[in-house]
Design an enzyme around this catalytic site. Structure first.
Site, short mmCIF file in Angstrom:
data_model
loop_
_atom_site.label_atom_id
_atom_site.label_comp_id
_atom_site.label_asym_id
_atom_site.label_seq_id
_atom_site.Cartn_x
_atom_site.Cartn_y
_atom_site.Cartn_z
N GLU A 86 -3.02 -4.57 -3.20
CA GLU A 86 -3.51 -5.43 -4.29
C GLU A 86 -3.45 -4.71 -5.63
OE1 GLU A 86 -4.91 -4.78 -1.40
OE2 GLU A 86 -6.17 -6.41 -0.67
N ASN B 125 0.84 -1.19 0.00
CA ASN B 125 0.00 0.00 0.00
C ASN B 125 0.88 1.25 0.00
OD1 ASN B 125 0.61 -0.82 2.68
ND2 ASN B 125 -1.11 0.32 3.55
N VAL B 126 0.42 2.24 -0.74
CA VAL B 126 1.15 3.51 -0.85
C VAL B 126 0.16 4.61 -0.51
CG1 VAL B 126 2.50 5.00 -2.36
CG2 VAL B 126 2.60 2.51 -2.68
N CYS C 36 -4.04 0.72 -2.62
CA CYS C 36 -3.92 -0.52 -1.85
C CYS C 36 -2.86 -1.44 -2.44
CB CYS C 36 -5.24 -1.28 -1.83
SG CYS C 36 -6.57 -0.46 -0.96
N ASN D 84 -1.04 8.56 0.97
CA ASN D 84 -0.75 9.93 0.58
C ASN D 84 -1.35 10.87 1.62
OD1 ASN D 84 -1.39 12.59 -1.10
ND2 ASN D 84 0.18 11.45 -2.17
N1 THU Z 1 -5.26 -1.62 2.49
C1 THU Z 1 -4.67 -2.40 1.52
O1 THU Z 1 -3.62 -2.05 1.00
N2 THU Z 1 -5.30 -3.54 1.17
C2 THU Z 1 -6.41 -4.04 1.78
O2 THU Z 1 -6.86 -5.13 1.42
C3 THU Z 1 -7.09 -3.28 2.82
C4 THU Z 1 -6.53 -1.94 3.10
C5 THU Z 1 -4.55 -0.42 2.93
C6 THU Z 1 -5.12 0.89 2.49
C7 THU Z 1 -4.57 1.82 3.57
O3 THU Z 1 -3.27 2.22 3.20
C8 THU Z 1 -4.47 0.97 4.80
O4 THU Z 1 -4.56 -0.38 4.35
C9 THU Z 1 -5.55 1.21 5.84
O5 THU Z 1 -6.80 1.17 5.28
#
Ligand code: THU
Length: 136
Positions: free
Chosen positions: A63, A50-51, A61, A53
């Site tokens: 994925e 996840n990146v 996310c 901002n």
């Molecule tokens: N997030 C993901 O990267 N994948 C998921 O399946 C659920 C949520 C990230 C988004 C955000 O950076 C952090 O988790 C909290 O919501």
């Protein structure tokens, strides 16, 4: 045509790849680090984290990072066979709605490995996203 199940060793490899890339997450706002690994039908694995901002809504996310990376490297004809998602809190974390739709775009029959409320889980994307949207 329904895809084959994923052998346990391949699932473990995918989950390890997800756990490794999770360390690269940029998540200073949520402090919730997520890693994802996708297995393509040609056997290749791509990963993403996840990146976040400062403008929160721009967060990407794990994925979608993995999927967009696969498209950037391989072009749009990729087919996703499986997705693994991990997080650094060891809590339930299934792909969000937006990511489900993006997984569906490239893998309408993909298997998703994630942590559910009662521990590790697997589900077809068609179960997580019934009637996913497709442009005919
Ligand atoms: N997030 C993901 O990267 N994948 C998921 O399946 C659920 C949520 C990230 C988004 C955000 O950076 C952090 O988790 C909290 O919501």
């Amino acid at each position: 045509m329904p895809q084959r199940n994923i052998p346990p060793a391949l699932r473990a490899k995918l989950e390890q790849a997800a756990a490794k890339v999770m360390k690269n997450a940029h998540a200073p706002y949520s402090n919730f680090h997520v890693g994802a690994a996708i297995l393509l039908t040609n056997g290749q694995i791509f990963t993403g984290c996840n990146v976040e901002n400062a403008s929160y809504g721009l967060t990407n996310c794990a994925e979608r990072t993995a999927i967009f990376s696969a498209v950037a490297h391989m072009g749009p004809k990729i087919e996703i066979r499986a997705v693994a998602v991990t997080n650094d809190h060891g809590v339930a974390c299934s792909p969000c709605g937006a990511c489900r739709q993006v997984i569906y775009e490239f893998g309408p029959d993909a298997i998703v490995f994630f942590r559910g409320k009662r521990g590790p889980k697997q589900a077809r994307i068609s179960e997580l996203l019934p009637e996913g949207f497709r442009l005919q």
